[in-house]
Design a protein around this motif. Structure first.
Motif, PDB file in Angstrom:
ATOM      1  N   GLN A  48      -5.485 -15.277   5.875  1.00 43.14           N
ATOM      2  CA  GLN A  48      -5.321 -16.408   4.969  1.00 43.14           C
ATOM      3  C   GLN A  48      -5.396 -15.957   3.515  1.00 43.14           C
ATOM      4  O   GLN A  48      -4.615 -16.410   2.662  1.00 43.14           O
ATOM      5  CB  GLN A  48      -6.382 -17.468   5.253  1.00 43.14           C
ATOM      6  N   LEU A  49      -6.337 -15.055   3.192  1.00 47.81           N
ATOM      7  CA  LEU A  49      -6.467 -14.575   1.820  1.00 47.81           C
ATOM      8  C   LEU A  49      -5.208 -13.839   1.391  1.00 47.81           C
ATOM      9  O   LEU A  49      -4.730 -13.996   0.259  1.00 47.81           O
ATOM     10  CB  LEU A  49      -7.692 -13.663   1.695  1.00 47.81           C
ATOM     11  N   GLU A  50      -4.633 -13.045   2.282  1.00 44.31           N
ATOM     12  CA  GLU A  50      -3.384 -12.338   1.963  1.00 44.31           C
ATOM     13  C   GLU A  50      -2.247 -13.324   1.722  1.00 44.31           C
ATOM     14  O   GLU A  50      -1.398 -13.106   0.841  1.00 44.31           O
ATOM     15  CB  GLU A  50      -3.034 -11.375   3.101  1.00 44.31           C
ATOM     16  N   GLU A  51      -2.233 -14.407   2.494  1.00 40.86           N
ATOM     17  CA  GLU A  51      -1.209 -15.432   2.282  1.00 40.86           C
ATOM     18  C   GLU A  51      -1.367 -16.062   0.902  1.00 40.86           C
ATOM     19  O   GLU A  51      -0.375 -16.336   0.211  1.00 40.86           O
ATOM     20  CB  GLU A  51      -1.322 -16.516   3.364  1.00 40.86           C
ATOM     21  N   GLU A  52      -2.603 -16.311   0.506  1.00 42.13           N
ATOM     22  CA  GLU A  52      -2.870 -16.908  -0.809  1.00 42.13           C
ATOM     23  C   GLU A  52      -2.505 -15.947  -1.946  1.00 42.13           C
ATOM     24  O   GLU A  52      -1.961 -16.351  -2.965  1.00 42.13           O
ATOM     25  CB  GLU A  52      -4.351 -17.288  -0.917  1.00 42.13           C
ATOM     26  N   LEU A  53      -2.799 -14.661  -1.742  1.00 40.50           N
ATOM     27  CA  LEU A  53      -2.522 -13.656  -2.770  1.00 40.50           C
ATOM     28  C   LEU A  53      -1.049 -13.293  -2.848  1.00 40.50           C
ATOM     29  O   LEU A  53      -0.524 -12.968  -3.912  1.00 40.50           O
ATOM     30  CB  LEU A  53      -3.343 -12.391  -2.501  1.00 40.50           C
ATOM     31  N   GLY A  54      -0.385 -13.275  -1.697  1.00 40.92           N
ATOM     32  CA  GLY A  54       1.021 -12.873  -1.649  1.00 40.92           C
ATOM     33  C   GLY A  54       1.209 -11.392  -1.406  1.00 40.92           C
ATOM     34  O   GLY A  54       2.323 -10.879  -1.524  1.00 40.92           O
ATOM     35  N   PHE A  55       0.131 -10.673  -1.069  1.00 36.81           N
ATOM     36  CA  PHE A  55       0.242  -9.255  -0.731  1.00 36.81           C
ATOM     37  C   PHE A  55      -0.917  -8.862   0.174  1.00 36.81           C
ATOM     38  O   PHE A  55      -1.921  -9.573   0.266  1.00 36.81           O
ATOM     39  CB  PHE A  55       0.264  -8.370  -1.990  1.00 36.81           C
ATOM     40  N   GLU A  56      -0.760  -7.712   0.863  1.00 33.95           N
ATOM     41  CA  GLU A  56      -1.791  -7.257   1.788  1.00 33.95           C
ATOM     42  C   GLU A  56      -2.944  -6.599   1.034  1.00 33.95           C
ATOM     43  O   GLU A  56      -2.749  -6.005  -0.032  1.00 33.95           O
ATOM     44  CB  GLU A  56      -1.199  -6.266   2.784  1.00 33.95           C
TER      45      GLU A  56
END
Length: 361
Positions: A48-56
């Protein structure tokens, strides 16, 4: 299979804004977290955090962020403003892992991912500070003044508790209610037909003057019962209205100090710094709240006792749910009981009390 095991958070959708199965696709990517049900939920949070950030992001970065968030409870609510205490450490964590860019985006992503549903048993919308014994004033209509108190009576006043407990500035969600008159004129903490009435320590104080030069021991009272009772009822009505107005999710703190010297209420003063008291009824806070308060004062270096030697706290009859507790501080921590002057410990004790509110709201 491990993937089929239920997380202990499953069903608590406020933790996740996405399909949990999507998070499970990344099951093998955080091996360092182990293969427990909790680890599954943590992997979902990482996704979910990666989805929010837009990167891995790396496992190490995620774990650093998670540890910071766990130390910052509760996470600021959505729609509000995150404090610098939260923003700056999150920014530094990303920089430490070599990620530079839009720091506001980073903080917002962490904020959205780790949002936590408010638990009203542990966190409160409002705090009401009830300060009943701080005043040394008598009504203008009274025949008495503070100068009439003898040494024993003076020990009963909770000097400076209005300053110790009340915030310096008007603060949203923290309200102080200070009774304006000396407790020896009217003690709003007492019950109607209080057992202490027999000792002259009810809502209207009275004492025999044993040192009368005529060897006659007259009964002295600082107020008429009718006058004291009127003030008593008005104060209780005002407190009830305040609690009703604020509604559910309010914590009432009964704010007191106790003398380090033998006095009319305690012939053997306790060797403690702070006493926390609460009732054994529906107003009793969650054990976690009580434990957090005790831990807070312990960590500040104070010796803390629970419900001993002072117990219970003042409550008011209102048709809503609220919690209440009492905090009693030893006068020797902040004042000289002979001269009635503040000591160097006053500012530190005040700061320690004030910082507690941040953990309760």
């Amino acid at each position: 299979m491990e993937q089929e095991r239920k997380s202990r958070w499953e069903g608590h959708e406020f933790w996740f804004r996405y399909d949990r199965k999507e998070g499970l696709k990344r099951f093998e990517e955080i091996a360092s977290l182990g293969n427990t049900p909790t680890a599954i939920a943590l992997r979902s949070l990482k996704f979910q955090l990666e989805e929010e950030l837009g990167f891995e992001i790396t496992d190490a970065l995620f774990i650093d962020i998670f540890k910071k968030v766990c130390n910052f409870r509760p996470v600021p609510g959505l729609g509000g403003m995150a404090s610098l205490e939260f923003i700056q450490p999150i920014e530094r964590i990303f920089e430490r892992h070599g990620i530079f860019g839009d720091s506001k985006q980073f903080v917002n992503a962490v904020w959205n991912t780790f949002r936590i549903k408010t638990d009203t048993r542990r966190n409160y919308k409002n705090i009401v500070l009830h300060i009943p014994h701080a005043s040394t004033q008598f009504p203008e209509s009274s025949d008495h003044s503070f100068c009439d108190l003898d040494g024993d009576e003076g020990l009963l006043v909770d000097y400076y508790t209005n300053e110790l407990f009340s915030p310096e500035e008007v603060t949203e969600h923290i309200y102080s209610v200070v009774f304006p008159y000396c407790r020896l004129y009217c003690d709003v903490e007492r019950l109607i037909n209080d057992p202490l009435e027999e000792k002259g320590l009810g809502f209207c104080y009275s004492r025999f003057l044993w040192n009368s030069p005529e060897h006659v021991f007259p009964l002295r009272s600082f107020s008429k019962k009718e006058e004291a009772f009127r003030l008593y009822v008005e104060h209780h009505s005002s407190m009830s209205k305040k609690l009703l107005h604020l509604g559910k999710g309010t914590l009432l703190i009964d704010c007191h100090s106790f003398s380090s010297q033998p006095n009319l209420l305690c012939s053997n003063p306790p060797d403690i710094d702070i006493c926390i008291g609460f009732n054994d009824d529906a107003t009793c806070p969650n054990k976690v709240v009580i434990g957090n308060i005790k831990q807070h004062f312990n960590s500040c270096g104070y010796k803390v006792a629970i419900n001993t030697p002072f117990s219970k706290c003042k409550t008011f009859e209102v048709p809503i749910e609220y919690h209440s507790l009492m905090i009693e501080v030893n006068k020797c921590l902040y004042m000289n009981e002979q001269t009635l002057e503040k000591t160097d410990g006053f500012d530190q004790l005040k700061a320690d009390i004030q910082s507690l509110y941040e953990k309760l709201l």
